[in-house]
Design a protein around this motif. Structure first.
Motif, PDB file in Angstrom:
ATOM      1  N   TRP A 192      58.192  17.466  76.778  1.00  0.00           N
ATOM      2  CA  TRP A 192      57.067  18.181  76.343  1.00  0.00           C
ATOM      3  C   TRP A 192      55.664  17.477  76.542  1.00  0.00           C
ATOM      4  O   TRP A 192      54.742  18.116  76.757  1.00  0.00           O
ATOM      5  N   SER A 193      55.845  16.019  76.820  1.00  0.00           N
ATOM      6  CA  SER A 193      54.510  15.379  76.915  1.00  0.00           C
ATOM      7  C   SER A 193      53.906  15.500  78.401  1.00  0.00           C
ATOM      8  O   SER A 193      53.045  14.752  78.765  1.00  0.00           O
ATOM      9  N   THR A 194      54.651  16.071  79.128  1.00  0.00           N
ATOM     10  CA  THR A 194      54.324  15.887  80.667  1.00  0.00           C
ATOM     11  C   THR A 194      52.814  16.573  80.898  1.00  0.00           C
ATOM     12  O   THR A 194      52.703  17.628  80.307  1.00  0.00           O
ATOM     13  N   LYS A 195      51.896  15.725  81.714  1.00  0.00           N
ATOM     14  CA  LYS A 195      50.677  16.429  82.096  1.00  0.00           C
ATOM     15  C   LYS A 195      50.888  16.936  83.554  1.00  0.00           C
ATOM     16  O   LYS A 195      51.667  16.461  84.282  1.00  0.00           O
ATOM     17  N   SER A 196      49.925  17.889  84.020  1.00  0.00           N
ATOM     18  CA  SER A 196      49.930  18.300  85.235  1.00  0.00           C
ATOM     19  C   SER A 196      49.779  17.114  86.313  1.00  0.00           C
ATOM     20  O   SER A 196      50.516  17.050  87.456  1.00  0.00           O
ATOM     21  N   GLU A 197      48.863  16.109  85.604  1.00  0.00           N
ATOM     22  CA  GLU A 197      48.594  15.097  87.015  1.00  0.00           C
ATOM     23  C   GLU A 197      50.045  14.269  87.168  1.00  0.00           C
ATOM     24  O   GLU A 197      50.175  13.621  88.272  1.00  0.00           O
ATOM     25  N   GLU A 198      50.837  14.206  86.278  1.00  0.00           N
ATOM     26  CA  GLU A 198      52.243  13.551  86.296  1.00  0.00           C
ATOM     27  C   GLU A 198      53.251  14.189  87.487  1.00  0.00           C
ATOM     28  O   GLU A 198      53.656  13.564  88.182  1.00  0.00           O
ATOM     29  N   LEU A 199      52.838  15.460  87.211  1.00  0.00           N
ATOM     30  CA  LEU A 199      53.727  16.351  88.251  1.00  0.00           C
ATOM     31  C   LEU A 199      53.377  16.254  89.570  1.00  0.00           C
ATOM     32  O   LEU A 199      53.893  16.098  90.516  1.00  0.00           O
ATOM     33  N   THR A 200      51.871  16.050  89.698  1.00  0.00           N
ATOM     34  CA  THR A 200      51.142  16.155  91.221  1.00  0.00           C
ATOM     35  C   THR A 200      51.710  14.610  91.775  1.00  0.00           C
ATOM     36  O   THR A 200      52.183  14.868  92.975  1.00  0.00           O
ATOM     37  N   THR A 201      51.610  13.528  90.968  1.00  0.00           N
ATOM     38  CA  THR A 201      51.992  12.165  91.315  1.00  0.00           C
ATOM     39  C   THR A 201      53.556  12.002  91.671  1.00  0.00           C
ATOM     40  O   THR A 201      53.815  11.894  92.752  1.00  0.00           O
ATOM     41  N   ALA A 202      54.548  12.761  90.903  1.00  0.00           N
ATOM     42  CA  ALA A 202      55.860  12.675  91.337  1.00  0.00           C
ATOM     43  C   ALA A 202      56.037  13.487  92.457  1.00  0.00           C
ATOM     44  O   ALA A 202      56.981  13.108  93.226  1.00  0.00           O
ATOM     45  N   PHE A 203      55.661  14.749  92.527  1.00  0.00           N
ATOM     46  CA  PHE A 203      55.842  15.685  93.775  1.00  0.00           C
ATOM     47  C   PHE A 203      55.145  15.325  94.989  1.00  0.00           C
ATOM     48  O   PHE A 203      55.504  15.232  96.219  1.00  0.00           O
ATOM     49  N   GLY A 204      53.986  14.525  94.856  1.00  0.00           N
ATOM     50  CA  GLY A 204      53.146  13.983  95.983  1.00  0.00           C
ATOM     51  C   GLY A 204      53.791  12.806  96.739  1.00  0.00           C
ATOM     52  O   GLY A 204      53.422  12.676  97.780  1.00  0.00           O
ATOM     53  N   ALA A 205      54.669  12.282  96.196  1.00  0.00           N
ATOM     54  CA  ALA A 205      55.581  11.377  96.831  1.00  0.00           C
ATOM     55  C   ALA A 205      56.380  11.679  98.147  1.00  0.00           C
ATOM     56  O   ALA A 205      56.815  11.103  98.667  1.00  0.00           O
ATOM     57  N   HIS A 206      56.588  13.245  97.823  1.00  0.00           N
ATOM     58  CA  HIS A 206      57.568  13.825  98.941  1.00  0.00           C
ATOM     59  C   HIS A 206      56.711  14.685  99.806  1.00  0.00           C
ATOM     60  O   HIS A 206      57.374  15.529 100.714  1.00  0.00           O
ATOM     61  N   GLY A 207      55.487  15.040  99.696  1.00  0.00           N
ATOM     62  CA  GLY A 207      54.689  15.859 100.451  1.00  0.00           C
ATOM     63  C   GLY A 207      53.559  16.297  99.896  1.00  0.00           C
ATOM     64  O   GLY A 207      52.903  15.452  99.022  1.00  0.00           O
ATOM     65  N   GLU A 208      52.852  17.229 100.591  1.00  0.00           N
ATOM     66  CA  GLU A 208      51.417  17.389  99.887  1.00  0.00           C
ATOM     67  C   GLU A 208      51.331  18.461  98.914  1.00  0.00           C
ATOM     68  O   GLU A 208      52.108  19.693  98.831  1.00  0.00           O
ATOM     69  N   VAL A 209      50.779  18.224  97.698  1.00  0.00           N
ATOM     70  CA  VAL A 209      50.577  19.103  96.619  1.00  0.00           C
ATOM     71  C   VAL A 209      49.149  19.631  96.506  1.00  0.00           C
ATOM     72  O   VAL A 209      48.255  19.155  96.524  1.00  0.00           O
ATOM     73  N   MET A 210      48.908  20.900  96.395  1.00  0.00           N
ATOM     74  CA  MET A 210      47.826  21.573  96.372  1.00  0.00           C
ATOM     75  C   MET A 210      47.266  21.663  94.888  1.00  0.00           C
ATOM     76  O   MET A 210      46.316  21.397  94.866  1.00  0.00           O
ATOM     77  N   ASN A 211      48.351  21.898  94.207  1.00  0.00           N
ATOM     78  CA  ASN A 211      47.969  22.241  92.539  1.00  0.00           C
ATOM     79  C   ASN A 211      49.294  21.987  91.830  1.00  0.00           C
ATOM     80  O   ASN A 211      50.411  22.266  92.324  1.00  0.00           O
ATOM     81  N   SER A 212      49.114  21.637  90.524  1.00  0.00           N
ATOM     82  CA  SER A 212      50.400  21.750  89.635  1.00  0.00           C
ATOM     83  C   SER A 212      49.724  22.221  88.211  1.00  0.00           C
ATOM     84  O   SER A 212      48.530  22.059  87.688  1.00  0.00           O
ATOM     85  N   ARG A 213      50.676  22.752  87.466  1.00  0.00           N
ATOM     86  CA  ARG A 213      50.144  23.094  86.237  1.00  0.00           C
ATOM     87  C   ARG A 213      51.489  23.446  85.134  1.00  0.00           C
ATOM     88  O   ARG A 213      52.441  23.647  85.590  1.00  0.00           O
TER      89      ARG A 213
END
Length: 81
Positions: free
Chosen positions: A11-32
């Motif tokens: 519940w506490s996840t922020k969009s920036e955390e998603l960007t960081t986690a997925f960004g380790a495996h490729g290019e992230v344009m946006n997360s929400r």
């Protein structure tokens, strides 16, 4: 650009955390993170927009992975009907 559905988020996840986690495996344009309109509380899922060529790699890397104590469900988002 394609969109990934990410479920079972803490519940506490922020969009920036998603960007960081997925960004380790490729290019992230946006997360929400999807939130309840009335309470503003996370609904426990979100979307990550990524480069077309990174989709399969990210799904393989992140689906079933533990993230802040929860096991993520990651798949390509289906368009609304």
């Amino acid at each position: 650009m394609r969109t990934l559905y990410v479920g079972n988020l803490p519940w506490s996840t922020k969009s920036e955390e998603l960007t960081t986690a997925f960004g380790a495996h490729g290019e992230v344009m946006n997360s929400r993170i999807i939130t309840d309109r009335e309470t503003g509380r996370s609904k426990g899922f979100g979307f990550v927009e990524v480069n077309d060529e990174d989709v399969e790699k990210m799904i393989e890397a992140m689906n079933g992975r533990e993230f802040s104590g929860r096991v993520l469900t990651v798949s390509e988002a289906k368009p609304r009907e």
